[in-house]
Design a protein around this motif. Sequence first.
Motif, short mmCIF file in Angstrom:
data_model
loop_
_atom_site.label_atom_id
_atom_site.label_comp_id
_atom_site.label_asym_id
_atom_site.label_seq_id
_atom_site.Cartn_x
_atom_site.Cartn_y
_atom_site.Cartn_z
N LEU A 138 0.82 -1.20 0.00
CA LEU A 138 0.00 0.00 0.00
C LEU A 138 0.86 1.26 0.00
N ARG A 139 1.93 1.21 0.78
CA ARG A 139 2.86 2.34 0.85
C ARG A 139 3.47 2.58 -0.54
N SER A 140 3.89 1.51 -1.21
CA SER A 140 4.44 1.69 -2.56
C SER A 140 3.37 2.23 -3.49
N ALA A 141 2.14 1.71 -3.33
CA ALA A 141 1.06 2.15 -4.22
C ALA A 141 0.80 3.65 -4.07
N MET A 142 1.07 4.18 -2.87
CA MET A 142 0.85 5.60 -2.65
C MET A 142 1.98 6.44 -3.22
N GLN A 143 3.04 5.77 -3.64
CA GLN A 143 4.21 6.50 -4.10
C GLN A 143 4.41 6.39 -5.61
N HIS A 144 4.08 5.23 -6.16
CA HIS A 144 4.35 5.00 -7.58
C HIS A 144 3.11 4.45 -8.26
N GLU A 145 2.81 4.98 -9.42
CA GLU A 145 1.65 4.48 -10.16
C GLU A 145 1.84 3.01 -10.53
N ALA A 146 3.07 2.59 -10.82
CA ALA A 146 3.29 1.18 -11.18
C ALA A 146 2.91 0.26 -10.02
N ALA A 147 3.22 0.67 -8.81
CA ALA A 147 2.87 -0.14 -7.64
C ALA A 147 1.37 -0.09 -7.38
N ALA A 148 0.75 1.05 -7.67
CA ALA A 148 -0.70 1.15 -7.52
C ALA A 148 -1.39 0.19 -8.48
N ARG A 149 -0.87 0.14 -9.71
CA ARG A 149 -1.43 -0.77 -10.71
C ARG A 149 -1.27 -2.23 -10.26
N LEU A 150 -0.09 -2.54 -9.74
CA LEU A 150 0.16 -3.90 -9.26
C LEU A 150 -0.85 -4.29 -8.17
N MET A 151 -1.04 -3.39 -7.23
CA MET A 151 -1.97 -3.68 -6.14
C MET A 151 -3.40 -3.78 -6.66
N ARG A 152 -3.75 -2.84 -7.55
CA ARG A 152 -5.11 -2.84 -8.12
C ARG A 152 -5.39 -4.17 -8.83
N GLN A 153 -4.46 -4.60 -9.65
CA GLN A 153 -4.69 -5.83 -10.41
C GLN A 153 -4.71 -7.05 -9.50
N PHE A 154 -3.84 -7.07 -8.51
CA PHE A 154 -3.81 -8.22 -7.61
C PHE A 154 -5.10 -8.29 -6.79
#
Lengths: 204, 204
Positions: free
Chosen positions: B116-132
């Motif tokens: 979640l912390r990464s998702a708040m920092q990078h769009e790529a991590a947000a996408r990863l979390m969203r898809q997972f």
Amino acid sequence: MGKVLRGRSGRRRGAPDTRGEILAAARDVFGERGYDGASVRAIAAAAGVDPALVHHYFGTKEKLFLAAMDIPFDPELIADAVIDDAGGDGIGERAIRTFLGVWSQPAGRAPILALLRSAMQHEAAARLMRQFVTRAILGRVLVAFEGVPDGALRAEAMVSQLIGLAITRYVVKLEPIASVSDEELVRLIAPVLQRYYDGAFEQD
Amino acid sequence: MGKVLRGRSGRRRGAPDTRGEILAAARDVFGERGYDGASVRAIAAAAGVDPALVHHYFGTKEKLFLAAMDIPFDPELIADAVIDDAGGDGIGERAIRTFLGVWSQPAGRAPILALLRSAMQHEAAARLMRQFVTRAILGRVLVAFEGVPDGALRAEAMVSQLIGLAITRYVVKLEPIASVSDEELVRLIAPVLQRYYDGAFEQD
């Protein structure tokens, strides 16, 4: 005597970098001592200026915090909008509408996300956010919960739903919650927030 | 709620650094391509091993992702626990109980918070979390929402409440929500989650 009053380097009173130095000192002191532990006096000392000058520029500790964290809304106005004259009546809808009003603008959400991100990384930042939310938002909104059993817990449940909405809608961007209209969200979430205010614990 | 937490799997027989290289490659490839875009084949190529070896060590792409991100629970078991044989009946209570079972243990929450912390920092991590979250959790839980109008939106509203609860209770630690018992939270939040499942939009 603070450095501005001493006229260091011939800077005029109100020179932008004095403000900047106060803001930088505020970030340091808030970060180290938390919101409750930081005082205008300590921030002034860290900036090397007179406390009166800090008050002159920024007003209250809360307003200094908002400026230092670059938060572009006023928690007092937010709380007023949520409570309104109606108190608990319709508080669910007012809470979600006020919230969406702030979060629908990137300039409104970025600094809160920055605070939240730090809070997820460092306990000191979590404390800062906890104390600020407690004083500046909950402390005011709780006026509407007077006489409501478990008022603080109910208010925090409302806050928890709104933070989770922000993360799913604006950060993780789950679909469809990321792209439904604000009005759709009001219809979905206002009843739930209202239920936190006046509903029974346990299933009806 | 031990049943949804996997035991940390012991290292398999075979060269430990091959497993480690596959996991490192998986983190890279998931990070670059997202969950949907990453394939076991691409991860194997990045690790310089045969795809069959990746399958042999880790099974499915999902299990490889869980191992790479150090996530100690199985989304399939989570979804089963939430849906149960009852489908929508009592889903609110099962969702909050399952959630608290995972989050009450630091080992369960740390990797999700890291994501979640990464998702708040990078769009790529947000996408990863969203898809997972979409594939591994929502995709399975939605079985219980078949025939429910706006099922995906309702399921995501439930997820949003649970994420917000996690942040206020375990990260920002607002009081009293941080220290009330799990049972108190079940009584407070189960009805709201149930309402997202079967309640009307708009005020009753």
